[in-house]
Design an enzyme around this catalytic site. Structure first.
Site, short mmCIF file in Angstrom:
data_model
loop_
_atom_site.label_atom_id
_atom_site.label_comp_id
_atom_site.label_asym_id
_atom_site.label_seq_id
_atom_site.Cartn_x
_atom_site.Cartn_y
_atom_site.Cartn_z
CB CYS A 5 -0.90 -0.02 1.24
SG CYS A 5 -2.36 1.01 1.05
CB CYS A 81 -4.18 1.26 -1.52
SG CYS A 81 -2.47 1.74 -1.83
CB CYS A 89 6.38 -2.42 -8.26
SG CYS A 89 4.68 -2.23 -7.75
#
Length: 164
Positions: A5, A81, A89
């Site tokens: 998140c 989320c 990422c």
């Protein structure tokens, strides 16, 4: 398993606590954030305390810890989320299976309704994690497993009705 998140203070923390408790011996869960707040939300800790779930080792941390050399091997990554799901990422070693399990942010709710929002987020995560734990993961090929985990994330949050 790694739950991601943005702030790593509420939803991902709850998921880490839930999976470590209910999946003990079968799974090891971690949580992290792209922009960690540096502290676990007090209502997340209060909820875990009310439910007698261990929280002593929980901390808000960066996802960089899990992309660095010597980090635990991560087989599955779940974003909880929508912001984290849309972010770029790090490169994860071992190419873990990923799925998005979006949950509304209970920390964004203010006032007396916040406690109910945390309870609802917890129940949504609890339901999804119970489905994960009931899966015959060893009998699934990677593509089937990927589809199945994403399908769990597509389950609406209506299954999480609570009045806590």
């Amino acid at each position: 398993m790694l739950f991601l998140c943005t702030g790593n203070s509420a939803r991902s923390i709850l998921a880490e606590a839930l999976l470590n408790y209910h999946g003990a011996g079968r799974f090891r869960a971690f949580s992290a954030g792209s922009f960690p707040r540096g502290a676990v939300h007090p209502e997340a800790l209060a909820l875990l305390d009310r439910l007698d779930l261990p929280a002593a080792e929980l901390r808000s941390k960066s996802w960089d810890e899990f992309a660095a050399p010597g980090a635990p091997q991560i087989d599955f990554i779940f974003t909880v989320c929508d912001n984290a799901a849309g972010e770029t990422c790090p490169i994860w070693l071992g190419h873990p299976i990923t799925a998005h399990w979006g949950i509304p942010d209970p920390a964004a709710v203010e006032g007396p309704a916040q406690r109910r929002a945390f309870a609802k987020a917890f129940r949504s995560l609890q339901y999804r994690i119970s489905r994960l734990l009931s899966a015959p993961l060893d009998g699934m090929d990677r593509a089937t497993l990927q589809f199945w985990l994403r399908d769990i994330g597509a389950i609406g949050n209506e299954s999480a009705r609570v009045d806590a």
